[in-house]
Enzyme design. Structure first.
Site, PDB file in Angstrom:
ATOM      1  N   LYS A 119       0.832  -1.217   0.000  1.00 41.58           N
ATOM      2  CA  LYS A 119       0.000   0.000   0.000  1.00 41.58           C
ATOM      3  C   LYS A 119       0.865   1.265   0.000  1.00 41.58           C
ATOM      4  CE  LYS A 119      -2.291  -1.092   3.811  1.00 41.58           C
ATOM      5  NZ  LYS A 119      -1.774  -2.456   4.108  1.00 41.58           N
TER       6      LYS A 119
ATOM      7  N   ARG B 213      -9.684   0.954   8.287  1.00 40.55           N
ATOM      8  CA  ARG B 213      -9.288  -0.417   8.598  1.00 40.55           C
ATOM      9  C   ARG B 213     -10.410  -1.187   9.286  1.00 40.55           C
ATOM     10  NH1 ARG B 213      -3.559   0.350   8.291  1.00 40.55           N
ATOM     11  NH2 ARG B 213      -2.319  -1.535   8.523  1.00 40.55           N
TER      12      ARG B 213
ATOM     13  N   ARG C 186      11.196  -6.306   5.119  1.00 39.28           N
ATOM     14  CA  ARG C 186      11.064  -4.893   5.439  1.00 39.28           C
ATOM     15  C   ARG C 186      11.548  -4.627   6.862  1.00 39.28           C
ATOM     16  NH1 ARG C 186       5.247  -2.045   4.950  1.00 39.28           N
ATOM     17  NH2 ARG C 186       4.861  -3.033   6.947  1.00 39.28           N
TER      18      ARG C 186
ATOM     19  N   ARG D  61      11.159  -1.374  11.691  1.00 47.30           N
ATOM     20  CA  ARG D  61       9.793  -1.281  12.226  1.00 47.30           C
ATOM     21  C   ARG D  61       9.553  -2.409  13.210  1.00 47.30           C
ATOM     22  NH1 ARG D  61       4.937   0.096   8.100  1.00 47.30           N
ATOM     23  NH2 ARG D  61       3.846  -1.152   9.661  1.00 47.30           N
TER      24      ARG D  61
ATOM     25  N   ARG E  71      -1.046  -9.535  12.881  1.00 49.87           N
ATOM     26  CA  ARG E  71      -1.565  -8.436  12.052  1.00 49.87           C
ATOM     27  C   ARG E  71      -2.390  -8.976  10.882  1.00 49.87           C
ATOM     28  NH1 ARG E  71       3.749  -5.749  10.684  1.00 49.87           N
ATOM     29  NH2 ARG E  71       2.575  -4.382   9.318  1.00 49.87           N
TER      30      ARG E  71
HETATM   31  O1  C5P Z   1      -0.833   1.209   7.665  1.00 52.06           O
HETATM   32  P1  C5P Z   1       0.388   0.664   8.348  1.00 52.06           P
HETATM   33  O2  C5P Z   1       0.599  -0.782   8.052  1.00 52.06           O
HETATM   34  O3  C5P Z   1       1.591   1.483   8.134  1.00 52.06           O
HETATM   35  O4  C5P Z   1       0.054   0.749   9.910  1.00 52.06           O
HETATM   36  C1  C5P Z   1       0.953   0.278  10.887  1.00 52.06           C
HETATM   37  C2  C5P Z   1       0.193  -0.054  12.147  1.00 52.06           C
HETATM   38  O5  C5P Z   1      -0.506   1.098  12.622  1.00 52.06           O
HETATM   39  C3  C5P Z   1      -0.885  -1.096  11.993  1.00 52.06           C
HETATM   40  O6  C5P Z   1      -0.369  -2.413  12.035  1.00 52.06           O
HETATM   41  C4  C5P Z   1      -1.776  -0.788  13.161  1.00 52.06           C
HETATM   42  O7  C5P Z   1      -1.246  -1.266  14.365  1.00 52.06           O
HETATM   43  C5  C5P Z   1      -1.739   0.722  13.199  1.00 52.06           C
HETATM   44  N1  C5P Z   1      -2.863   1.309  12.450  1.00 52.06           N
HETATM   45  C6  C5P Z   1      -4.146   1.235  12.980  1.00 52.06           C
HETATM   46  N2  C5P Z   1      -5.218   1.768  12.333  1.00 52.06           N
HETATM   47  C7  C5P Z   1      -5.038   2.382  11.153  1.00 52.06           C
HETATM   48  C8  C5P Z   1      -3.768   2.478  10.574  1.00 52.06           C
HETATM   49  C9  C5P Z   1      -2.667   1.906  11.239  1.00 52.06           C
HETATM   50  O8  C5P Z   1      -4.318   0.662  14.044  1.00 52.06           O
HETATM   51  N3  C5P Z   1      -6.124   2.916  10.522  1.00 52.06           N
HETATM   52 MG    MG Z   2       2.038   1.393   5.115  1.00 51.04          MG
END
Ligand code: C5P
Ligand code: MG
Length: 190
Positions: A14, A89, A128, A134, A146
């Site tokens: 993404k 989400r 990654r 991370r 996740r």
């Molecule tokens: O979108 P991304 O994978 O970068 O997000 C990293 C983490 O941030 C997710 O695994 C989650 O724990 C948190 N997150 C969330 N709700 C969102 C976006 C991210 O809880 N809308």
């Molecule tokens: Mg991302």
């Protein structure tokens, strides 16, 4: 105006593909994950609270992420296009986004869903984790959690946007350039 959700499980690409779309279409890019990591780096109260959820591979509560989007609403409502990366989400977040966009007579144009097999996701996230540092990419258990949370809380959005005729699956395996080309041609066809 155009409002695109870039959707998919963790590791689907993404962030990478949002950047390709932003470079091409010059849309505003909203990554809630990046915003949350920014809050953590700045050691804000919101960041400290969010870190517990992120490190465990869980979702940050709806009101927190919805609040971050609300703070950007003035810009969201006035720019020519927005790419939402990692948001919504949950169904509650999707409903809140619809309500916010309706308030300025806007609406979601499409959800572009990057489709990537499970084993490829785990492989990409571990890679990654080695380069990005991370914390949520560091071990297989957190990564698997996740992906499980995605299945339980985020995947139902596919149904939500299918009913609105806004769901568009995109093959998410191949080179970055190949996948960008698929996305760009889909966006042009909307
Ligand atoms: O979108 P991304 O994978 O970068 O997000 C990293 C983490 O941030 C997710 O695994 C989650 O724990 C948190 N997150 C969330 N709700 C969102 C976006 C991210 O809880 N809308
Ligand atoms: Mg991302």
């Amino acid at each position: 105006m155009i409002h695109l959700i870039l959707f998919g499980p963790p590791g689907a690409g993404k962030g990478t593909q949002a950047q390709s779309l932003v470079d091409y279409f010059k849309f505003m890019h909203i990554s809630t994950g990046d915003l949350l990591r920014g809050e953590i780096a700045a050691k804000t109260e919101l960041g400290l609270e969010a870190k517990r959820f992120i490190d465990a591979g869980e979702l940050v509560p709806d009101e927190t992420v919805i609040g971050m989007i609300k703070n950007l609403l003035d810009r969201i409502c006035t720019v020519p296009g927005v790419i939402y990366d990692g948001f919504p989400r949950t169904v509650a977040q999707a409903i809140a986004l619809d309500t916010m966009l309706t308030s300025c007579k806007e609406g979601i144009t499409a959800l572009l869903s990057l489709e990537v097999p499970h084993d490829e996701l785990v492989k990409r996230l571990l890679l990654r984790g080695e380069s990005s540092g991370r914390t949520d990419d560091a071990d297989v258990a957190t990564i698997e959690n996740r992906i499980t949370v995605y299945g339980q809380k985020t995947q139902p959005l596919i149904d939500y946007y299918t009913k609105l005729k806004k769901y568009h699956p995109i093959e998410g395996v191949g080179s970055v350039e190949e996948i960008s080309a698929r996305l760009i041609s889909k966006v042009k066809s909307l």
